[in-house]
Design a protein around this motif. Structure first.
Motif, PDB file in Angstrom:
ATOM      1  N   LEU A   1      -1.233  -7.183 -13.552  1.00 29.24           N
ATOM      2  CA  LEU A   1       0.151  -7.611 -13.328  1.00 29.24           C
ATOM      3  C   LEU A   1       0.854  -6.644 -12.374  1.00 29.24           C
ATOM      4  O   LEU A   1       1.674  -7.060 -11.554  1.00 29.24           O
ATOM      5  CB  LEU A   1       0.913  -7.694 -14.653  1.00 29.24           C
ATOM      6  N   GLY A   2       0.521  -5.351 -12.475  1.00 29.28           N
ATOM      7  CA  GLY A   2       1.085  -4.364 -11.554  1.00 29.28           C
ATOM      8  C   GLY A   2       0.665  -4.639 -10.123  1.00 29.28           C
ATOM      9  O   GLY A   2       1.459  -4.516  -9.183  1.00 29.28           O
ATOM     10  N   LEU A   3      -0.593  -5.044  -9.944  1.00 27.46           N
ATOM     11  CA  LEU A   3      -1.089  -5.366  -8.605  1.00 27.46           C
ATOM     12  C   LEU A   3      -0.372  -6.572  -8.012  1.00 27.46           C
ATOM     13  O   LEU A   3      -0.229  -6.682  -6.792  1.00 27.46           O
ATOM     14  CB  LEU A   3      -2.589  -5.649  -8.663  1.00 27.46           C
ATOM     15  N   MET A   4       0.102  -7.474  -8.856  1.00 22.95           N
ATOM     16  CA  MET A   4       0.758  -8.688  -8.361  1.00 22.95           C
ATOM     17  C   MET A   4       2.224  -8.463  -8.016  1.00 22.95           C
ATOM     18  O   MET A   4       2.865  -9.358  -7.455  1.00 22.95           O
ATOM     19  CB  MET A   4       0.637  -9.811  -9.401  1.00 22.95           C
ATOM     20  N   MET A   5       2.781  -7.307  -8.342  1.00 28.72           N
ATOM     21  CA  MET A   5       4.160  -7.003  -7.962  1.00 28.72           C
ATOM     22  C   MET A   5       4.220  -6.483  -6.538  1.00 28.72           C
ATOM     23  O   MET A   5       3.233  -5.959  -6.015  1.00 28.72           O
ATOM     24  CB  MET A   5       4.747  -5.936  -8.901  1.00 28.72           C
ATOM     25  N   THR A   6       5.365  -6.631  -5.901  1.00 32.16           N
ATOM     26  CA  THR A   6       5.577  -5.962  -4.622  1.00 32.16           C
ATOM     27  C   THR A   6       5.720  -4.472  -4.902  1.00 32.16           C
ATOM     28  O   THR A   6       5.992  -4.077  -6.051  1.00 32.16           O
ATOM     29  CB  THR A   6       6.845  -6.470  -3.926  1.00 32.16           C
ATOM     30  N   PRO A   7       5.564  -3.609  -3.900  1.00 31.03           N
ATOM     31  CA  PRO A   7       5.717  -2.165  -4.136  1.00 31.03           C
ATOM     32  C   PRO A   7       7.057  -1.791  -4.772  1.00 31.03           C
ATOM     33  O   PRO A   7       7.095  -0.975  -5.696  1.00 31.03           O
ATOM     34  CB  PRO A   7       5.571  -1.576  -2.731  1.00 31.03           C
ATOM     35  N   SER A   8       8.153  -2.383  -4.297  1.00 31.17           N
ATOM     36  CA  SER A   8       9.467  -2.030  -4.846  1.00 31.17           C
ATOM     37  C   SER A   8       9.609  -2.541  -6.274  1.00 31.17           C
ATOM     38  O   SER A   8      10.211  -1.858  -7.122  1.00 31.17           O
ATOM     39  CB  SER A   8      10.584  -2.587  -3.959  1.00 31.17           C
ATOM     40  N   GLN A   9       9.068  -3.712  -6.569  1.00 32.97           N
ATOM     41  CA  GLN A   9       9.088  -4.212  -7.942  1.00 32.97           C
ATOM     42  C   GLN A   9       8.299  -3.294  -8.863  1.00 32.97           C
ATOM     43  O   GLN A   9       8.727  -2.988  -9.984  1.00 32.97           O
ATOM     44  CB  GLN A   9       8.495  -5.626  -8.004  1.00 32.97           C
ATOM     45  N   PHE A  10       7.133  -2.857  -8.390  1.00 35.95           N
ATOM     46  CA  PHE A  10       6.287  -1.991  -9.208  1.00 35.95           C
ATOM     47  C   PHE A  10       6.994  -0.666  -9.497  1.00 35.95           C
ATOM     48  O   PHE A  10       6.977  -0.173 -10.638  1.00 35.95           O
ATOM     49  CB  PHE A  10       4.950  -1.746  -8.515  1.00 35.95           C
ATOM     50  N   ASP A  11       7.624  -0.074  -8.480  1.00 33.43           N
ATOM     51  CA  ASP A  11       8.381   1.164  -8.699  1.00 33.43           C
ATOM     52  C   ASP A  11       9.504   0.941  -9.694  1.00 33.43           C
ATOM     53  O   ASP A  11       9.762   1.785 -10.561  1.00 33.43           O
ATOM     54  CB  ASP A  11       8.962   1.671  -7.373  1.00 33.43           C
ATOM     55  N   ALA A  12      10.184  -0.193  -9.580  1.00 34.60           N
ATOM     56  CA  ALA A  12      11.279  -0.502 -10.500  1.00 34.60           C
ATOM     57  C   ALA A  12      10.784  -0.596 -11.935  1.00 34.60           C
ATOM     58  O   ALA A  12      11.404  -0.081 -12.871  1.00 34.60           O
ATOM     59  CB  ALA A  12      11.963  -1.806 -10.081  1.00 34.60           C
ATOM     60  N   HIS A  13       9.646  -1.246 -12.129  1.00 33.27           N
ATOM     61  CA  HIS A  13       9.083  -1.380 -13.476  1.00 33.27           C
ATOM     62  C   HIS A  13       8.625  -0.028 -14.016  1.00 33.27           C
ATOM     63  O   HIS A  13       8.794   0.254 -15.216  1.00 33.27           O
ATOM     64  CB  HIS A  13       7.923  -2.376 -13.461  1.00 33.27           C
ATOM     65  N   ARG A  14       8.057   0.800 -13.169  1.00 33.19           N
ATOM     66  CA  ARG A  14       7.647   2.138 -13.617  1.00 33.19           C
ATOM     67  C   ARG A  14       8.864   2.944 -14.069  1.00 33.19           C
ATOM     68  O   ARG A  14       8.827   3.634 -15.096  1.00 33.19           O
ATOM     69  CB  ARG A  14       6.923   2.885 -12.498  1.00 33.19           C
ATOM     70  N   LEU A  15       9.940   2.860 -13.315  1.00 32.29           N
ATOM     71  CA  LEU A  15      11.164   3.581 -13.683  1.00 32.29           C
ATOM     72  C   LEU A  15      11.735   3.037 -14.987  1.00 32.29           C
ATOM     73  O   LEU A  15      12.177   3.806 -15.851  1.00 32.29           O
ATOM     74  CB  LEU A  15      12.200   3.476 -12.561  1.00 32.29           C
ATOM     75  N   ARG A  16      11.728   1.731 -15.131  1.00 33.92           N
ATOM     76  CA  ARG A  16      12.249   1.122 -16.352  1.00 33.92           C
ATOM     77  C   ARG A  16      11.453   1.568 -17.571  1.00 33.92           C
ATOM     78  O   ARG A  16      12.020   1.856 -18.635  1.00 33.92           O
ATOM     79  CB  ARG A  16      12.214  -0.410 -16.215  1.00 33.92           C
ATOM     80  N   GLN A  17      10.138   1.642 -17.429  1.00 31.86           N
ATOM     81  CA  GLN A  17       9.282   2.056 -18.546  1.00 31.86           C
ATOM     82  C   GLN A  17       9.597   3.472 -19.018  1.00 31.86           C
ATOM     83  O   GLN A  17       9.430   3.796 -20.189  1.00 31.86           O
ATOM     84  CB  GLN A  17       7.806   1.954 -18.152  1.00 31.86           C
ATOM     85  N   THR A  18      10.053   4.328 -18.104  1.00 32.50           N
ATOM     86  CA  THR A  18      10.324   5.724 -18.480  1.00 32.50           C
ATOM     87  C   THR A  18      11.623   5.889 -19.262  1.00 32.50           C
ATOM     88  O   THR A  18      11.798   6.911 -19.926  1.00 32.50           O
ATOM     89  CB  THR A  18      10.390   6.632 -17.234  1.00 32.50           C
ATOM     90  N   ILE A  19      12.520   4.892 -19.176  1.00 31.74           N
ATOM     91  CA  ILE A  19      13.833   5.082 -19.818  1.00 31.74           C
ATOM     92  C   ILE A  19      14.143   4.062 -20.909  1.00 31.74           C
ATOM     93  O   ILE A  19      15.119   4.229 -21.645  1.00 31.74           O
ATOM     94  CB  ILE A  19      14.978   5.055 -18.773  1.00 31.74           C
TER      95      ILE A  19
END
Length: 346
Positions: free
Chosen positions: A111-129
């Motif tokens: 699912l991470g591979l199917m995101m755009t780079p900016s979407q993936f970064d956004a999801h990574r940031l969301r997971q941390t908080i």
């Protein structure tokens, strides 16, 4: 005192070699950079890939091997095209189909591979908080390894993906000077000129950092201001001069004069300045069994600078990243990670 704040010869050689041998791709197709391991797949046909993926998903127990083989061997732009072709072919969303067919870490990776780079970064940031407690270390690792433009893109994607403002969430999940540092990194703007070495500004910054920790009360403001408004070449010179002046590493200075999350923030920021690939190699080495962290780095940097990370990992551990992943992971997960890593470093 010998300083680590310089570009390693091996990195310079790799960059020169890649500049000579790599064709300049369009900004749309390779906007993550040119030192990645995942490149555009030759003779790409999104309709054929979509049909093959449909067949794999509809087969008994799903043909996971085919899903992994296709999606890890296409670059991000090509994966977005596959998703569109799949939608036109089946009237369904590929991500929803992958969720149904996969589970656990492999599901998250695909699912991470199917995101755009900016979407993936956004999801990574969301997971941390999100959830109980903030993962400050992972939050800082993402923020400190992204360019100002990438952080702007992630901020926009965060609002689109979650209907929330990243800045507001960071304010609510952090406190005091650490909040100021995190927001400064998020909005970082390199104000000094990259075209010239400003020796006067170097002296000014060295003195500001030194004075801020010499008084009875430590003042983090100059550290936040300097470390988040200068480019890495300037900061390498500043931090090297500061080490010479104080007779100790910058990391030791930070550990001695700051505490809590702010200390962690400064240590992460200072640790990433000399070489982001080396910083990422160190994180991989310390957390190689932590699947989510490994996925995050490999996906995020596979089209940007994973070749550099591999080189630094080899120098750091005397073992290739490819061999390490081969040893630590099995099955389709191993297949996917090795495809992103791409090859051995002997």
């Amino acid at each position: 005192m010998a300083s680590c704040y310089s570009v390693t010869p091996i990195m310079e050689a790799l960059q020169k070699s890649m500049q000579k041998t790599t064709p300049k791709a369009s900004s749309h197709a390779m906007w993550w950079g040119t030192l990645g391991t995942v490149r555009p797949f030759p003779n790409f046909n999104s309709e054929k890939d979509a049909r093959d993926i449909q067949t794999a998903l509809e087969s008994k127990d799903s043909d996971v091997n085919t899903l992994v083989r296709i999606l890890t061997n296409r670059n991000n732009v090509q994966r977005q095209s596959i998703a569109e072709s799949y939608r036109n072919l089946t009237q369904k969303e590929l991500c929803l189909a992958l969720k149904k067919a996969l589970s656990g870490g492999l599901e998250q990776l695909m699912l991470g591979l199917m995101m755009t780079p900016s979407q993936f970064d956004a999801h990574r940031l969301r997971q941390t908080i999100e959830g109980i407690g903030t993962d400050e270390e992972s939050l800082l690792a993402v923020l400190c390894t992204k360019s100002p433009q990438q952080l702007k893109d992630a901020t926009i994607a965060y609002k689109q993906e979650f209907g929330r403002y990243l800045e507001n969430d960071l304010i609510s999940e952090t406190s005091k000077d650490f909040t100021k540092l995190v927001l400064a990194i998020l909005k970082k703007e390199e104000l000094n000129s990259k075209e010239m070495v400003d020796y006067q500004l170097i002296d000014q910054d060295v003195n500001a950092l030194n004075d801020a920790v010499n008084g009875k009360k430590k003042d983090p403001a100059p550290w936040i201001q300097v470390l988040t408004t200068r480019d890495s070449n300037h900061l390498n010179r500043v931090l090297s001069r500061l080490e010479d002046l104080r007779g100790e590493t910058v990391d030791k200075t930070v550990q001695s004069h700051f505490s809590g999350d702010l200390r962690l923030g400064f240590r992460t920021l200072v640790g990433s300045i000399p070489s982001i690939p080396l910083f990422l190699a160190q994180r991989l080495h310390s957390n190689i069994k932590k699947g989510s962290l490994v996925h995050g780095i490999l996906i995020s940097h596979s089209e940007e600078d994973l070749l550099c990370v591999r080189i630094e990992y080899r120098r750091l551990t005397n073992t290739s990243l490819y061999s390490t992943l081969q040893k630590e992971y099995k099955g389709e997960m191993q297949q996917a990670l090795l495809a992103l890593c791409r090859s051995e470093d002997l």
